[in-house]
Write a protein that holds these residues in place. Structure first.
Motif, mmCIF file in Angstrom:
data_model
loop_
_atom_site.group_PDB
_atom_site.id
_atom_site.type_symbol
_atom_site.label_atom_id
_atom_site.label_comp_id
_atom_site.label_asym_id
_atom_site.label_seq_id
_atom_site.Cartn_x
_atom_site.Cartn_y
_atom_site.Cartn_z
ATOM 1 N N VAL A 420 -5.175 7.975 8.013
ATOM 2 C CA VAL A 420 -5.383 9.243 7.309
ATOM 3 C C VAL A 420 -6.860 9.433 6.988
ATOM 4 C CG1 VAL A 420 -4.890 10.528 5.181
ATOM 5 C CG2 VAL A 420 -3.039 9.335 6.371
ATOM 6 N N LYS A 421 -7.518 8.362 6.571
ATOM 7 C CA LYS A 421 -8.944 8.447 6.220
ATOM 8 C C LYS A 421 -9.810 8.790 7.434
ATOM 9 C CE LYS A 421 -8.973 4.505 3.833
ATOM 10 N NZ LYS A 421 -9.450 3.380 2.975
ATOM 11 N N GLU A 422 -9.340 8.411 8.626
ATOM 12 C CA GLU A 422 -10.071 8.770 9.841
ATOM 13 C C GLU A 422 -10.127 10.282 10.045
ATOM 14 O OE1 GLU A 422 -8.469 6.759 13.199
ATOM 15 O OE2 GLU A 422 -8.805 4.745 12.366
ATOM 16 N N LYS A 423 -9.190 11.010 9.403
ATOM 17 C CA LYS A 423 -9.163 12.470 9.491
ATOM 18 C C LYS A 423 -10.101 13.117 8.476
ATOM 19 C CE LYS A 423 -5.765 12.337 12.509
ATOM 20 N NZ LYS A 423 -5.883 12.847 13.895
ATOM 21 N N GLY A 424 -10.773 12.291 7.665
ATOM 22 C CA GLY A 424 -11.679 12.817 6.655
ATOM 23 C C GLY A 424 -11.048 13.040 5.300
ATOM 24 N N MET A 425 -9.828 12.570 5.108
ATOM 25 C CA MET A 425 -9.098 12.750 3.850
ATOM 26 C C MET A 425 -9.258 11.514 2.968
ATOM 27 S SD MET A 425 -7.032 14.467 1.847
ATOM 28 C CE MET A 425 -6.501 15.819 2.929
ATOM 29 N N MET A 426 -9.536 11.723 1.681
ATOM 30 C CA MET A 426 -9.502 10.616 0.728
ATOM 31 C C MET A 426 -8.069 10.119 0.628
ATOM 32 S SD MET A 426 -11.956 11.900 -2.406
ATOM 33 C CE MET A 426 -11.521 10.422 -3.342
ATOM 34 N N CYS A 427 -7.866 8.814 0.777
ATOM 35 C CA CYS A 427 -6.508 8.273 0.778
ATOM 36 C C CYS A 427 -6.508 6.850 0.260
ATOM 37 C CB CYS A 427 -5.919 8.320 2.193
ATOM 38 S SG CYS A 427 -4.186 7.835 2.281
ATOM 39 N N THR A 428 -5.634 6.572 -0.702
ATOM 40 C CA THR A 428 -5.474 5.233 -1.256
ATOM 41 C C THR A 428 -3.996 4.881 -1.294
ATOM 42 O OG1 THR A 428 -5.406 6.134 -3.501
ATOM 43 C CG2 THR A 428 -7.541 5.372 -2.701
ATOM 44 N N VAL A 429 -3.696 3.610 -1.509
ATOM 45 C CA VAL A 429 -2.323 3.136 -1.635
ATOM 46 C C VAL A 429 -2.125 2.589 -3.037
ATOM 47 C CG1 VAL A 429 -0.562 1.549 -0.767
ATOM 48 C CG2 VAL A 429 -2.235 2.546 0.809
ATOM 49 N N GLY A 430 -1.077 3.043 -3.712
ATOM 50 C CA GLY A 430 -0.741 2.534 -5.034
ATOM 51 C C GLY A 430 0.236 1.390 -4.940
ATOM 52 N N ALA A 431 -0.010 0.325 -5.695
ATOM 53 C CA ALA A 431 0.845 -0.859 -5.618
ATOM 54 C C ALA A 431 2.194 -0.652 -6.298
ATOM 55 C CB ALA A 431 0.131 -2.054 -6.237
ATOM 56 N N SER A 432 2.268 0.294 -7.231
ATOM 57 C CA SER A 432 3.500 0.558 -7.964
ATOM 58 C C SER A 432 3.507 2.021 -8.383
ATOM 59 C CB SER A 432 3.608 -0.334 -9.200
ATOM 60 O OG SER A 432 2.609 0.040 -10.150
ATOM 61 N N PHE A 433 4.652 2.498 -8.817
ATOM 62 C CA PHE A 433 4.736 3.877 -9.288
ATOM 63 C C PHE A 433 3.931 4.066 -10.565
ATOM 64 C CE2 PHE A 433 9.070 4.147 -7.036
ATOM 65 C CZ PHE A 433 8.468 4.557 -5.868
ATOM 66 N N ASP A 434 3.916 3.071 -11.432
ATOM 67 C CA ASP A 434 3.107 3.167 -12.648
ATOM 68 C C ASP A 434 1.629 3.292 -12.301
ATOM 69 O OD1 ASP A 434 5.088 3.088 -14.651
ATOM 70 O OD2 ASP A 434 5.278 0.912 -14.464
ATOM 71 N N GLU A 435 1.173 2.501 -11.331
ATOM 72 C CA GLU A 435 -0.227 2.572 -10.925
ATOM 73 C C GLU A 435 -0.551 3.936 -10.320
ATOM 74 O OE1 GLU A 435 -2.879 0.675 -7.388
ATOM 75 O OE2 GLU A 435 -1.931 -0.783 -8.744
ATOM 76 N N ILE A 436 0.357 4.458 -9.492
ATOM 77 C CA ILE A 436 0.138 5.772 -8.883
ATOM 78 C C ILE A 436 0.048 6.855 -9.951
ATOM 79 C CG2 ILE A 436 1.198 7.552 -7.436
ATOM 80 C CD1 ILE A 436 2.303 5.241 -5.711
ATOM 81 N N ALA A 437 0.961 6.807 -10.931
ATOM 82 C CA ALA A 437 0.935 7.800 -12.015
ATOM 83 C C ALA A 437 -0.377 7.725 -12.785
ATOM 84 C CB ALA A 437 2.121 7.591 -12.946
ATOM 85 N N ALA A 438 -0.880 6.513 -13.009
ATOM 86 C CA ALA A 438 -2.148 6.346 -13.727
ATOM 87 C C ALA A 438 -3.309 6.919 -12.913
ATOM 88 C CB ALA A 438 -2.391 4.874 -14.030
ATOM 89 N N LEU A 439 -3.299 6.692 -11.593
ATOM 90 C CA LEU A 439 -4.342 7.233 -10.735
ATOM 91 C C LEU A 439 -4.339 8.760 -10.749
ATOM 92 C CD1 LEU A 439 -4.032 4.905 -7.597
ATOM 93 C CD2 LEU A 439 -6.001 5.067 -9.132
ATOM 94 N N VAL A 440 -3.152 9.343 -10.677
ATOM 95 C CA VAL A 440 -3.035 10.805 -10.700
ATOM 96 C C VAL A 440 -3.580 11.361 -12.011
ATOM 97 C CG1 VAL A 440 -1.391 12.724 -10.763
ATOM 98 C CG2 VAL A 440 -1.096 10.890 -9.088
#
Length: 467
Positions: A420-440
């Motif tokens: 996805v990042k090769e397309k120029g989009m910022m993209c990360t992977v969250g290790a857990s749903f709690d971590e993803i919610a915190a990132l958002v």
């Protein structure tokens, strides 16, 4: 691989069920389609019991209506059953399923049993396609209701208007979602087959487009009328071996076409024409450019079934959507909006995220959970392109939802993120749903939106954000 469908057919299942009330056990009773079958069986006077691994609002409702629901599978819970209806998603070593097979209790797959149930309805409208089935079924339910036909509805998602995936109405019309996975829809008996689109999916079962087109052609051949998308090349190729009467919808050169389409923050309005003559005006309460095809399909099917244009217009205008289809959950205390969407195929992701951008928020973040290892691997580049060129500001990936599979494909969310990042989009992977919610929460504020996308349990991110 999932359990096989049984393909008994109406007559054999009718011999099993017979005229009098029976004791029918449902393995996977909390599933969207399975709970609908259980509900209709109770309405017909059968004694219903069943197993599901997780208690839910659906199982609680069934229990309140008289079903006996178990949350641990064993031989004891099925011993007195006259028949066991199962979803193909249960494991082959499920104790109740095994016991039934060893002791002569008829085992009937969900699709086979649904085909049996629908035969008592005069008009049977089956909606199929790789995308849009649940939404189009919802539109159809609203139109048939507006026409005063009191439809019975079996959908693939909960209607916002009822809070259920099923509506138990009269016997004039049966509107149902026809799933293609494992060729389940070939056990159904539509009088009208609606075909929205045809492309590659379910790569653990379908191995070529030829196989997929053949299956859809067989489904259409079971109907009296096939209502088909004239703009979809694979749909039209699927009709070649089918001598069923065809009714077409599309942007042009079709029986049912739209006039000029206007959009207001993603919500479409347009006239619908039948062979060049104005049929009705469509004013949509649900966003998305792809909704135009869904509405055209419903208008074509309903009008062919004798429903007039004014009822079609009322039904379309009244439809307010289904859960997890660009569903606005609300705003967080930080001021950003939270949306849920069930999209889990690249085409669906493109449609969902293009709609997201058109809603007009300042900043858009997509949280996406890939669904199954086989689909992620088989459509890997398409997923990367759909996410990477979506127009949102950032993508956060959850780990792949395995469903019925183990990872024998060497695929991961981390690998997808790199693509996805090769397309120029910022993209990360969250290790857990709690971590993803915190990132958002770190990234978004007032006037922004997050779109939580996927068919697995990624909805838990929305639940955390809305606390």
């Amino acid at each position: 691989m999932a359990l096989p469908n049984t393909h008994f057919g109406y007559e054999k299942i009718n011999e099993i069920i017979g005229d009098g009330p029976k004791k029918i056990f449902f393995s996977g009773i909390g599933g969207i389609s399975m709970n609908s079958l259980a509900a209709v069986c109770m309405a017909r006077g059968h004694k219903v019991s069943g197993y599901d691994r997780t208690e839910s609002d659906i199982t609680d409702r069934l229990a309140a209506e008289g079903a006996e629901v178990y949350y641990e599978s064993s031989a004891d819970i099925v011993k007195d059953a006259d028949a066991l209806v199962y979803t193909v998603a249960i494991p082959e070593d499920d104790p109740a399923y095994v016991y039934a097979g060893e002791h002569g209790i008829p085992r009937i797959s969900r699709a086979d049993f649904l085909g049996y149930v629908m035969m008592s309805y005069a008009s049977r409208v089956g909606i199929c396609g790789m995308h849009g089935k649940s939404t189009t079924t919802g539109f159809a339910a609203s139109v048939y209701t507006a026409a005063g036909l009191d439809p019975t509805v079996f959908g693939g998602a909960e209607l916002k208007s009822t809070g259920t995936s099923n509506v138990l109405g009269g016997h004039r019309a049966f509107v149902f979602e026809a799933c293609e996975y494992m060729d389940s829809f070939l056990d159904f008996y539509p009088t009208t087959a609606v075909v929205l689109n045809v492309e590659m999916d379910h790569v653990d079962y379908f191995h070529s487009m030829e196989q997929i087109r053949d299956s859809f052609g067989k489904f259409m051949a079971k109907a009296e009328v096939a209502v088909v998308n004239a703009d979809d090349e694979n749909v039209m190729l699927s009709t070649k071996k089918c001598d069923t009467k065809l009714v077409t919808f599309g942007m042009k050169d079709a029986d049912y076409t739209p006039g000029e389409i206007t959009y207001k923050r993603g919500f479409a309005s347009f006239d619908i024409f039948h062979k060049g003559k104005l049929l009705c005006r469509a004013e949509l309460k649900v966003p998305g450019r792809h909704m135009v095809y869904d509405v055209l399909a419903v208008a074509a099917a309903a009008h062919t079934d004798g429903i007039p244009g004014d009822a079609i217009a009322r039904g379309v205008a009244a439809y307010d959507g289904i859960k997890r289809r660009m569903e606005l959950r609300g705003k967080t205390t930080a001021g950003f909006a939270v949306y849920d969407d069930y999209a889990h195929h690249p085409t669906e992701i493109r449609s969902a995220l293009s709609t997201a951008v058109e809603l007009g928020y300042k900043k858009n973040v997509c949280v996406f959970q890939p669904h199954t290892f086989s689909r992620t691997a088989g459509l890997f580049d398409d997923f990367a392109d759909a996410l990477g060129t979506s127009g949102v500001d950032e993508v956060i990936l959850a780990e792949i939802y395995p469903a019925r599979e183990t990872n024998t494909f060497g695929v991961s969310s981390a690998l997808l993120a790199e693509k996805v990042k090769e397309k120029g989009m910022m993209c990360t992977v969250g290790a857990s749903f709690d971590e993803i919610a915190a990132l958002v929460t770190e990234k978004l504020g007032d006037g922004d939106a997050v779109f939580v996308v996927g068919a697995g349990d990624v909805i838990k991110v929305s639940d955390i954000l809305m606390k």
